[in-house]
Design a protein around this motif. Structure first.
Motif, short mmCIF file in Angstrom:
data_model
loop_
_atom_site.label_atom_id
_atom_site.label_comp_id
_atom_site.label_asym_id
_atom_site.label_seq_id
_atom_site.Cartn_x
_atom_site.Cartn_y
_atom_site.Cartn_z
N ILE A 90 0.84 -1.20 0.00
CA ILE A 90 0.00 0.00 0.00
C ILE A 90 0.87 1.25 0.00
CG2 ILE A 90 -1.98 -1.03 1.14
CD1 ILE A 90 -0.89 0.09 3.77
N SER A 91 0.22 2.39 -0.21
CA SER A 91 0.96 3.66 -0.19
C SER A 91 1.20 4.07 1.25
CB SER A 91 0.15 4.76 -0.87
OG SER A 91 -0.20 4.36 -2.16
N GLN A 92 2.06 5.07 1.42
CA GLN A 92 2.43 5.53 2.76
C GLN A 92 1.21 5.96 3.58
OE1 GLN A 92 4.99 5.53 4.59
NE2 GLN A 92 6.65 5.02 3.21
N ASP A 93 0.24 6.61 2.94
CA ASP A 93 -0.84 7.16 3.76
C ASP A 93 -2.09 6.29 3.81
OD1 ASP A 93 -1.21 7.60 1.17
OD2 ASP A 93 -1.64 9.73 1.28
N ASP A 94 -1.97 5.04 3.42
CA ASP A 94 -3.12 4.15 3.58
C ASP A 94 -3.17 3.59 4.99
OD1 ASP A 94 -4.23 4.38 1.08
OD2 ASP A 94 -2.90 2.89 0.21
N ASN A 95 -4.31 3.02 5.33
CA ASN A 95 -4.54 2.51 6.68
C ASN A 95 -4.04 1.06 6.80
OD1 ASN A 95 -5.66 1.50 9.05
ND2 ASN A 95 -7.45 2.84 8.89
N GLU A 96 -2.91 0.89 7.48
CA GLU A 96 -2.30 -0.44 7.57
C GLU A 96 -3.19 -1.42 8.31
OE1 GLU A 96 -1.03 2.29 8.81
OE2 GLU A 96 0.94 2.73 7.97
N LEU A 97 -3.84 -0.93 9.37
CA LEU A 97 -4.66 -1.83 10.18
C LEU A 97 -5.83 -2.35 9.35
CD1 LEU A 97 -4.73 0.16 13.53
CD2 LEU A 97 -3.24 -1.71 12.88
N GLU A 98 -6.36 -1.50 8.49
CA GLU A 98 -7.47 -1.94 7.68
C GLU A 98 -7.02 -3.04 6.73
OE1 GLU A 98 -8.76 0.57 4.59
OE2 GLU A 98 -10.52 -0.66 4.19
N ILE A 99 -5.82 -2.88 6.17
CA ILE A 99 -5.34 -3.88 5.22
C ILE A 99 -5.20 -5.24 5.92
CG2 ILE A 99 -3.46 -4.49 3.65
CD1 ILE A 99 -5.18 -2.13 2.74
N LEU A 100 -4.79 -5.22 7.17
CA LEU A 100 -4.74 -6.48 7.92
C LEU A 100 -6.12 -7.13 7.94
CD1 LEU A 100 -2.50 -5.72 11.02
CD2 LEU A 100 -2.02 -7.27 9.13
N GLU A 101 -7.14 -6.30 8.11
CA GLU A 101 -8.50 -6.84 8.10
C GLU A 101 -8.88 -7.36 6.72
OE1 GLU A 101 -10.56 -7.52 10.54
OE2 GLU A 101 -9.03 -6.80 11.92
N VAL A 102 -8.45 -6.65 5.69
CA VAL A 102 -8.76 -7.10 4.32
C VAL A 102 -8.13 -8.48 4.09
CG1 VAL A 102 -8.43 -6.63 1.87
CG2 VAL A 102 -8.97 -4.77 3.42
N ILE A 103 -6.90 -8.63 4.53
CA ILE A 103 -6.23 -9.92 4.34
C ILE A 103 -7.02 -11.02 5.06
CG2 ILE A 103 -4.16 -11.26 4.89
CD1 ILE A 103 -2.51 -8.74 4.52
N HIS A 104 -7.39 -10.72 6.29
CA HIS A 104 -8.11 -11.72 7.07
C HIS A 104 -9.45 -12.07 6.42
CE1 HIS A 104 -8.87 -14.13 10.55
NE2 HIS A 104 -10.07 -13.58 10.68
N TYR A 105 -10.08 -11.04 5.91
CA TYR A 105 -11.36 -11.20 5.25
C TYR A 105 -11.22 -12.12 4.02
CZ TYR A 105 -15.33 -9.24 2.52
OH TYR A 105 -16.44 -9.04 1.76
N TYR A 106 -10.17 -11.91 3.26
CA TYR A 106 -9.89 -12.77 2.10
C TYR A 106 -9.66 -14.20 2.55
CZ TYR A 106 -7.42 -14.37 -2.15
OH TYR A 106 -7.02 -15.06 -3.27
N VAL A 107 -8.87 -14.35 3.59
CA VAL A 107 -8.57 -15.70 4.06
C VAL A 107 -9.84 -16.40 4.53
CG1 VAL A 107 -7.31 -17.04 5.78
CG2 VAL A 107 -6.21 -15.13 4.66
N GLU A 108 -10.69 -15.65 5.21
CA GLU A 108 -11.94 -16.27 5.69
C GLU A 108 -12.80 -16.75 4.53
OE1 GLU A 108 -13.23 -14.72 10.01
OE2 GLU A 108 -13.76 -13.43 8.34
N ILE A 109 -12.84 -15.94 3.48
CA ILE A 109 -13.64 -16.36 2.33
C ILE A 109 -13.04 -17.59 1.66
CG2 ILE A 109 -14.48 -15.66 0.06
CD1 ILE A 109 -14.57 -12.81 1.14
N LEU A 110 -11.72 -17.59 1.52
CA LEU A 110 -11.05 -18.76 0.96
C LEU A 110 -11.36 -19.99 1.82
CD1 LEU A 110 -7.48 -17.42 0.10
CD2 LEU A 110 -9.22 -18.15 -1.52
N ASP A 111 -11.31 -19.78 3.11
CA ASP A 111 -11.53 -20.88 4.04
C ASP A 111 -12.94 -21.44 3.88
OD1 ASP A 111 -10.10 -22.22 6.16
OD2 ASP A 111 -11.77 -21.56 7.43
N ARG A 112 -13.88 -20.53 3.76
CA ARG A 112 -15.25 -20.98 3.62
C ARG A 112 -15.44 -21.70 2.28
NH1 ARG A 112 -19.97 -16.84 5.22
NH2 ARG A 112 -18.65 -16.74 7.05
#
Lengths: 877, 170
Positions: free
Chosen positions: B80-102
């Motif tokens: 991501i770029s310098q001024d993006d929200n890092e914590l949100e991206i962690l959630e996006v990753i987790h969200y992707y993993v959960e969908i893959l898992d399901r």
């Protein structure tokens, strides 16, 4: 039918590749598969096309070339069925990107699919377009996407919204078309559409000021209300992440509000309440909640001032900073960097915690914290902070030392109030991490030391102590060696003792020991050893008792394989042996280095004396140290590469070298004889560095001694011989600084030689038929402006008619062309056209002129066009 | 988001998705591009794999940031770029993993190797142009299922057609 085309299944290929034990084996399998796929491609096999493409994607992921599969993607996309299209689009996004021209071929298929009746096919096309479209495609397909923003199915609307984001990034002019449809997306209930709509609006605001105004007026209240609803909404399992309803939507709403509120008091006012609510009510024990808080803090910091909210935000960051989770601490540091411009005091309160973070085991946190500390330093806290940082330097990781030393050095330089503190801190840094220090740092230190005449003794003694414990730190050794060479007697006599010092006893031979150890330490590089040799030469004069021992050390390098060392060794040896009478003069102490000049050079510009007009240089009275300081600062610049001497004949070389010593040369050039010039040169080469007044007077003495002494003038000849080597090696300065100077002083030399214009004329352009000369003149008092007289001559035997000259310059220059004297150029050089160009260089002293030219004319009524670029303008224009 | 990478613990790349072109110079030769991509990947995998546990999940890389999260043997990285929200991206990753898992039913690395195209399809339902497009796992699952069933129907149809041809030629 091709026997290979049925081939293996995708699954089997993956299995085969995974079974490979070596890279060579894997390459073999891949090669075989690729061969089969190529065969299928050339057969135009349809049955297995999608399987082959899937295989290719896997092969691509392993890093093998797959360009031959690009056309297969296009074919699959063009086929009718959904399965083919799906894999085709996937391949397109994977194997191609916007830089490939092949991509243009897909525009038509995309257009058809965007209008397809099957919404999933529309979805595929939107997805591909959103991920890889180029500017041309964006222009071509924007109307389709715009229409799809109103499609009945929300899943298409959301894809179309993100596709528009990409289109606007590629072609910002299109923003206007999307503003209205984007605003209507904000009224939707579907979260996907809302999220993507907000994203689109955010990007529209970045692309267009009008869009921002529009959204600010029409949407602020609506967005605030949506945020209110979502923040207060009851548990919704579909969107819930660890107890928070749809954090993604939260974050995008906050981000959009930030853009609306920035620089607009009314909009900011409108969102105060909800921001306060989000900041206080959001749960902070899970990552999702913290992500929202983080975004909220950033929004509060960016919108128009509301002190109550800011206190709230800084408190959240304080809580983050003391969190045990490294991620949270990282973002806190990140945000404090931004907050520092808003409220320095509030950030200062966390200084202690931040300083702790510099010592964290996590590299990312350390880096952030260090940058933040750098911003926090001010006059009142610089001493304790520097102390802490230097103490930490001792225990920090190797890979962090580079960053850390750079920051400490710039803090110390920026905030040093007294010189002794500066020197002390720099010595500590050099002793701890001298190998990580950049050259300009220790060059700067030497300049400061040279200027602090009351601290010379103290400094050289401290250096001597330091180098005995930290002899492996290259730049510490260099500074120490230089200072011992210069101030050796202060080391031995304990001159200029400060109250804080403990007296030490260093004998003359101890001082030589220090240098001998340094020169023999083989981890140190050529520059250091060359400096050691020069220092030894100086010591041999300062400590006559050690002269024989020093000579023995120096002579050891006469067989050195490194030319620089060998030459220094031989020359210095001959000075010690045969030229006792001039030695003490040769190695006299360097004059004080001029700080302003040095800083100017560091800033990337030439010192004022070189760029000022010739007249100004002449006006400098003899004996002023300024012109001399220029070469001396250069002397420090040992690390630059060797530059060959520019002029082939000895006489010219002497003339050139004259330029090294500016003021005596220019004031007396008419009277000094070549021989005497040579002596000047010799003096300069050996960096006696006496102020010019002194050097001119001493010159005559030496002149007479030289005339009596044949050996001496022999040496002089050798020094002034055409080879660049002598210039390069016979002085501690090395050749390159002199060359630097030559560049810088070229204009002065021109003046001295023929009293012509201040800058030499230049053949700016020459072709078989045409020659273009530039003559330069400058009006006094305006160094930025140059008038260039362009003279065109025709070398061919035909008359040129309709002659037009055009020129273009980069942005830092301004160019004005006066009308030309004629538009007909007679043949065979029988006359010329002149035209004046007036150039203003806004980066005067930093950048040289450059110019692109185009000349058009007619020969026998046939058009001719000639073009060229001129880079060889004299420096200082 | 500039790109998404899945890297195994051994440094093998399992998925790459690029949302920004990766050289300033507009180079058309895919060979060159491949080499550069490989370099970016190698550089990154070296950077991330060397880090121990418990450190923060962000690595600064050139002027960007890589947010990564480890799941079993796989690293999920998003840049991501310098001024993006890092914590949100962690959630996006987790969200992707959960969908893959399901989708795969407790997903493992092998699922992603053999069905890499499906992992891509799911990612495409999640992100377009490097931006999030849907926050409901249910909706993503529904869309993927609908498209999968389209494929199934197409297969059956073509199956029955080829059967008919086979029978007709008998």
């Amino acid at each position: 039918m091709n026997p290979f085309s049925s081939g293996t299944r995708l699954r089997d290929m993956i299995r085969a590749i995974r079974a490979c034990k070596t890279a060579a084996e894997e390459r073999g399998v891949v090669r075989k598969e690729c061969a089969a796929i190529r065969a299928a491609v050339s057969e135009n096999d349809q049955e297995y096309r999608h399987r082959n493409l899937a295989k290719l994607m896997f092969i691509h992921m392993l890093g093998y070339p797959t360009h031959f599969g690009q056309m297969e993607c296009l074919k699959l996309i063009a086929s009718a069925g959904f399965p083919e299209k799906r894999i085709g689009y996937l391949g397109l996004m994977l194997l191609l990107d916007e830089r490939q021209e092949v991509l243009m071929l897909v525009t038509n298929s995309l257009k058809q699919d965007l209008n397809h009746t099957n919404q999933y096919i529309v979805g595929l096309a939107l997805c591909a377009l959103g991920n890889i479209c180029s500017a041309e495609m964006a222009r071509d397909l924007a109307p389709e996407v715009e229409r799809l923003l109103q499609f009945r199915d929300p899943n298409i609307r959301k894809k179309a919204a993100l596709c528009s984001v990409r289109i606007i990034k590629k072609v910002p002019d299109l923003a206007e078309n999307f503003t209205n449809p984007a605003a209507s997306l904000l009224k939707e209930k579907h979260h996907g559409v809302l999220i993507t709509g907000l994203q689109l609006c955010t990007d529209l605001c970045k692309a267009s000021e009008e869009a921002l105004e529009y959204f600010r007026k029409k949407c602020t209240e609506g967005v605030v209300k949506v945020l209110k609803d979502i923040a207060n909404s009851p548990y919704a399992p579909e969107y819930d992440i660890s107890g928070i309803p749809d954090p993604f939507l939260h974050i995008r709403l906050l981000r959009f509000l930030r853009i609306l509120g920035q620089g607009d008091a009314d909009a900011s006012d409108c969102m105060n309440d909800i921001l306060a609510q989000v900041a206080t009510k959001t749960e902070s024990n899970k990552n999702a909640g913290n992500a929202i808080l983080y975004e909220c803090v950033e929004t509060i910091m960016s919108i128009e001032d509301n002190s109550g909210l800011r206190v709230l935000a800084i408190n959240i960051l304080g809580r983050f900073l003391s969190n045990r989770d490294n991620n949270i601490r990282y973002v806190a540091l990140n945000m404090l960097m931004k907050a520092i411009t808003v409220d320095t005091q509030a950030v200062q309160r966390h200084r202690v915690t931040i300083l702790e973070c510099v010592k964290d085991s996590d590299a990312s946190i350390r880096k952030r914290a260090l940058e933040l500390v750098f911003l926090l330093v001010n006059d009142s806290n610089v001493k304790p902070l520097t102390k802490e940082l230097i103490e930490y330097l001792e225990v920090s990781d190797q890979e962090f030392k580079g960053d850390l030393t750079a920051k400490i050095c710039s803090i110390v330089e920026k905030f040093s109030t007294d010189k002794i503190w500066y020197i002390d801190q720099m010595l500590k840094v050099l002793s701890e991490a001298g190998n990580f220090v950049k050259d300009e740092v220790w060059h700067g230190l030497i300049v400061v030391i040279s200027n602090a005449s009351n601290l010379h003794g103290y400094t050289v003694r401290s250096l001597c102590k330091a180098v005995q414990t930290s002899g492996e730190q290259e730049s510490l050794v260099r500074v120490a060696v230089w200072c011992i060479g210069e101030y050796a007697e202060m080391l031995v006599n304990n001159t200029g003792m400060l109250d804080v010092e403990e007296p030490i006893t260093v004998t003359e031979s101890d001082a030589v020991d220090v240098i001998e150890i340094a020169i023999k330490r083989h981890t140190l590089d050529l520059t250091t050893r060359a400096m050691c040799l020069s220092a030894l030469l100086k010591l041999s004069s300062r400590f006559p008792a050690c002269s024989q021992r020093i000579k023995d050390i120096i002579i050891q390098y006469k067989g050195s394989l490194v030319l620089e060392l060998q030459q220094r060794s031989i020359e210095f040896n001959s000075i010690i042996e045969k030229h006792q009478n001039i030695r003490s003069l040769l190695v006299e102490r360097m004059p004080v280095l001029d700080e302003a000049t040095y800083n100017g050079r560091r800033a990337g510009s030439l010192p004022a004396t070189t760029s000022a007009s010739n007249g100004a240089a002449l006006n400098l009275p003899n004996g002023v140290a300024k012109p001399a300081a220029v070469p001396l600062v250069d002397l420090l610049d040992l690390s630059s590469d060797v530059v060959p001497a520019p002029s082939p004949s000895g006489g010219d070389f002497l003339q050139d070298l004259l330029g090294v010593d500016l003021s005596p040369a220019s004031s007396q050039s008419g009277t000094i004889q070549a021989q005497k010039n040579g002596t000047d040169v010799l003096l300069d080469l050996l960096s006696i560095g006496t102020p010019p007044a002194q050097s001119t007077s001493s010159t005559s003495d030496i002149l007479s001694s030289i005339q009596d002494n044949k050996t001496s003038s022999g040496m002089l000849e050798r020094l002034s011989s055409p080879s660049g080597l002598s210039a390069q090696a016979s002085s501690p300065a090395g050749g390159s600084p002199i060359m630097d100077l030559l560049d810088g002083f070229a204009p002065n030399l021109a003046t001295q030689e023929d009293n012509g214009p201040a800058y030499p004329s230049l053949v700016a352009f020459e072709s078989s038929s045409l020659k273009l000369m530039f003559n330069f003149s400058k009006s006094p008092g305006n160094p930025q402006a140059t008038t260039i007289q362009a003279t065109f001559t025709n070398k061919s035997t035909n008359i040129f008619t309709d002659f037009i000259f055009q020129a273009a310059v980069p942005k830092f220059l301004q160019l004005h062309l006066d009308p030309a004297s004629s538009n007909t150029l007679p043949a065979s050089g029988n006359g010329s056209i002149t035209q004046d160009l007036r150039v203003t260089n806004s980066q005067h002293g930093k950048k040289s002129l450059v110019m692109r030219i185009r000349i058009s004319y007619k020969v026998n009524s046939k058009d001719v066009l000639e073009e060229g670029q001129i880079n060889n303008f004299p420096r200082g224009l | 988001i500039h790109f998404v990478l899945l890297i195994s613990r051994q440094g093998k790349v399992r998925l790459t998705k690029w949302y920004s072109p990766y050289t300033q110079k507009e180079r058309t030769k895919i060979m060159v591009m491949n080499a550069q991509l490989a370099q970016v990947i190698r550089e990154l995998s070296g950077l991330i794999l060397a880090r121990g546990p418990k450190l923060c999940n962000f690595v600064e890389w050139r002027d960007l940031k890589v947010v990564y999260r480890r799941y079993a043997s796989l690293y999920f990285c998003m840049c991501i770029s310098q001024d993006d929200n890092e914590l949100e991206i962690l959630e996006v990753i987790h969200y992707y993993v959960e969908i893959l898992d399901r989708y795969f039913g407790s997903v493992c690395e092998l699922d992603l190797i053999f069905n890499f195209h499906k992992a891509y399809y799911i990612l495409d339902e999640l992100l377009i142009a490097g931006e999030l497009q849907e926050s409901s796992k249910k909706t993503v699952a529904r869309l993927i299922a609908a498209q999968d069933s389209l494929i199934e129907t197409a297969k059956e149809q073509s199956g029955s057609i080829s059967n008919m041809i086979v029978q007709a030629t008998k």
